[in-house]
Design an enzyme around this catalytic site. Sequence first.
Site, PDB file in Angstrom:
ATOM      1  N   SER A 142     -17.366 -10.190  12.150  1.00  0.00           N
ATOM      2  CA  SER A 142     -16.145  -9.262  12.102  1.00  0.00           C
ATOM      3  C   SER A 142     -15.672  -9.852  13.503  1.00  0.00           C
ATOM      4  O   SER A 142     -16.252 -10.359  14.489  1.00  0.00           O
ATOM      5  CB  SER A 142     -16.577  -8.041  12.040  1.00  0.00           C
ATOM      6  N   TYR A 155     -22.113  -0.586  14.398  1.00  0.00           N
ATOM      7  CA  TYR A 155     -21.528  -1.827  13.492  1.00  0.00           C
ATOM      8  C   TYR A 155     -21.009  -2.903  14.769  1.00  0.00           C
ATOM      9  O   TYR A 155     -21.469  -4.141  14.355  1.00  0.00           O
ATOM     10  CB  TYR A 155     -20.110  -1.207  13.099  1.00  0.00           C
TER      11      TYR A 155
HETATM   12  N1  LIG Z   1     -13.363  -4.847   5.288  1.00  0.00           N
HETATM   13  C1  LIG Z   1     -13.469  -5.449   6.306  1.00  0.00           C
HETATM   14  O1  LIG Z   1     -12.077  -4.958   6.960  1.00  0.00           O
HETATM   15  C2  LIG Z   1     -14.203  -6.079   6.917  1.00  0.00           C
HETATM   16  C3  LIG Z   1     -13.810  -6.933   8.127  1.00  0.00           C
HETATM   17  C4  LIG Z   1     -14.854  -7.715   9.032  1.00  0.00           C
HETATM   18  C5  LIG Z   1     -16.119  -7.732   8.458  1.00  0.00           C
HETATM   19  N2  LIG Z   1     -16.446  -7.180   7.098  1.00  0.00           N
HETATM   20  C6  LIG Z   1     -17.743  -7.285   6.510  1.00  0.00           C
HETATM   21  O2  LIG Z   1     -17.710  -7.907   5.312  1.00  0.00           O
HETATM   22  C7  LIG Z   1     -18.821  -7.520   4.461  1.00  0.00           C
HETATM   23  C8  LIG Z   1     -18.488  -7.008   3.155  1.00  0.00           C
HETATM   24  O3  LIG Z   1     -17.556  -5.658   3.314  1.00  0.00           O
HETATM   25  P1  LIG Z   1     -16.630  -5.350   2.157  1.00  0.00           P
HETATM   26  O4  LIG Z   1     -15.300  -4.835   3.081  1.00  0.00           O
HETATM   27  O5  LIG Z   1     -16.422  -6.286   1.177  1.00  0.00           O
HETATM   28  O6  LIG Z   1     -17.210  -4.121   1.684  1.00  0.00           O
HETATM   29  P2  LIG Z   1     -17.449  -3.447   0.330  1.00  0.00           P
HETATM   30  O7  LIG Z   1     -17.990  -2.106   0.423  1.00  0.00           O
HETATM   31  O8  LIG Z   1     -16.435  -3.744  -0.532  1.00  0.00           O
HETATM   32  O9  LIG Z   1     -18.732  -4.281  -0.284  1.00  0.00           O
HETATM   33  C9  LIG Z   1     -19.990  -4.248   0.268  1.00  0.00           C
HETATM   34  C10 LIG Z   1     -21.024  -4.536  -0.634  1.00  0.00           C
HETATM   35  O10 LIG Z   1     -22.247  -4.713  -0.172  1.00  0.00           O
HETATM   36  C11 LIG Z   1     -23.188  -3.877  -1.142  1.00  0.00           C
HETATM   37  N3  LIG Z   1     -24.243  -3.361  -0.158  1.00  0.00           N
HETATM   38  C12 LIG Z   1     -24.149  -2.397   0.645  1.00  0.00           C
HETATM   39  N4  LIG Z   1     -25.592  -2.024   1.150  1.00  0.00           N
HETATM   40  C13 LIG Z   1     -26.282  -3.088   0.679  1.00  0.00           C
HETATM   41  C14 LIG Z   1     -27.833  -3.417   0.529  1.00  0.00           C
HETATM   42  N5  LIG Z   1     -28.463  -2.575   1.457  1.00  0.00           N
HETATM   43  N6  LIG Z   1     -28.467  -4.287  -0.192  1.00  0.00           N
HETATM   44  C15 LIG Z   1     -27.414  -5.050  -0.705  1.00  0.00           C
HETATM   45  N7  LIG Z   1     -26.088  -5.047  -1.080  1.00  0.00           N
HETATM   46  C16 LIG Z   1     -25.474  -3.711  -0.240  1.00  0.00           C
HETATM   47  C17 LIG Z   1     -22.458  -2.671  -1.660  1.00  0.00           C
HETATM   48  O11 LIG Z   1     -22.985  -2.232  -2.940  1.00  0.00           O
HETATM   49  C18 LIG Z   1     -21.221  -3.576  -1.678  1.00  0.00           C
HETATM   50  O12 LIG Z   1     -20.846  -4.432  -3.073  1.00  0.00           O
HETATM   51  C19 LIG Z   1     -19.474  -6.558   5.383  1.00  0.00           C
HETATM   52  O13 LIG Z   1     -20.748  -7.026   6.044  1.00  0.00           O
HETATM   53  C20 LIG Z   1     -18.585  -5.927   6.453  1.00  0.00           C
HETATM   54  O14 LIG Z   1     -19.022  -5.610   7.555  1.00  0.00           O
HETATM   55  C21 LIG Z   1     -15.532  -6.458   6.134  1.00  0.00           C
END
Ligand SMILES: NC(=O)c1ccc[n+]([C@@H]2O[C@H](COP(=O)([O-])OP(=O)(O)OC[C@H]3O[C@@H](n4cnc5c(N)ncnc54)[C@H](O)[C@@H]3O)[C@@H](O)[C@H]2O)c1
Length: 260
Positions: A142, A155
Site C-alpha cells: 500500500s 495496517y
Molecule cells: N482498497 C484500497 O484502497 C487498498 C489500497 C492499498 C492496498 N490495499 C490492499 O489490497 C488488498 C485487497 O484489499 P481490497 O480493498 O480489495 O479489500 P476487499 O475487502 O474488497 O477484499 C479483501 C478480500 O480478502 C478476503 N480475506 C479477508 N481476510 C482473509 C483471510 N484471513 N484469509 C483469506 N482471505 C481473506 C476477504 O474475504 C475479501 O474477499 C489488501 O491487502 C489491502 O490492504 C487496498
Amino acid sequence: MLLKNKVAVITGAASGIGKAIATLFVQQGARVVIADLNEKEAQATAKAFIDDGHEAMAVAMDVTSESQVDSAIEKVVAKYDGVDILVSNAGIQYVAPMHELPFNEWKKLLSIHLDGAFLTTRACLKHMYKSGKGGSIIYMGSVHSKVASALKAPYVTAKHGLIGLCEVVAKEGIKYNVRANVICPGYVRTPLVDKQIPDQARELGISEQDVIKKVMLKDTIDGEFTTAEDVAQIALLFASFDSNALTGQSLVISHGWYMQ
Ligand SMILES: NC(=O)c1ccc[n+]([C@@H]2O[C@H](COP(=O)([O-])OP(=O)(O)OC[C@H]3O[C@@H](n4cnc5c(N)ncnc54)[C@H](O)[C@@H]3O)[C@@H](O)[C@H]2O)c1
C-alpha cells in the site's frame, strides 16, 4: 496472451483488488486459483470465469491457518501440477487511535497481512523451487508501506513489513528464478475502503465527504481514486516480466500521492 497456462494463486480474490487481478489474469490465459476466506464468493467468482471459458478453481483458505494454506496449495498442485504466480493480497483494515487499539485487533490484522504472506509464500516457494521453472511472488502492499497515516497503526506496520519480507524472498529466490515484488496502491473504492469511510468520519469528527476529499485523496495530484483495474495492470507486469532484473521492488500506484 502474457500468462498462457500459468498457474496463479490469488488470495482475497473473491472481492475488490484480488478479483480484478484474477479477472485480468484469466483474460491473459492464466489458470487462476481464487483463494479466500469467503468460500461462497470464491466459488461464485471461479464459476463465473469457468462459464466464460476460462480455467479457474476456488479454494477455501484462511491465510492465517497453516494447515488450511498448506492443504489448499497441495490441492492446487495436485490439480495443476505446480504454481507459477502467487499474489498475496488478502487483507483487512482497522481504524482506531493507538491508545484505544484493542490488542486482539492488532494481532488479527498483523496475522492476516504478515502470517498470511509468510504462510502462502512458504507453501508456494517449495513447489516453485522444485519445478525449476521459477516463479513470481507479488505482495499487496500500500502507499502505507511507505508513509504513515494516523489511526492505522497495525495496517501501516504490516504494510511496511511486507517490503522487508519481499526483499528477503527476492534474495533467497533468485537462484531458483523466483522474483518477489510489492504493489503499493493508493486508495481504491472496494468494500475495505467503503467500510473505513464512516469509521474515519466518526474518529475524526468530520463528514464522510470530507474523509474522501480531505483525508483519502488530499495528497493525490488530481483528486482521483486509483482503480482495482489500475492495480491489476501492475500485477500483470510483475507476473509476466520475464527476467530477474525486476525483483525486490515496490511500485507505488497512487495518482501521485507518494512519489519515489
Ligand atoms: N482498497 C484500497 O484502497 C487498498 C489500497 C492499498 C492496498 N490495499 C490492499 O489490497 C488488498 C485487497 O484489499 P481490497 O480493498 O480489495 O479489500 P476487499 O475487502 O474488497 O477484499 C479483501 C478480500 O480478502 C478476503 N480475506 C479477508 N481476510 C482473509 C483471510 N484471513 N484469509 C483469506 N482471505 C481473506 C476477504 O474475504 C475479501 O474477499 C489488501 O491487502 C489491502 O490492504 C487496498
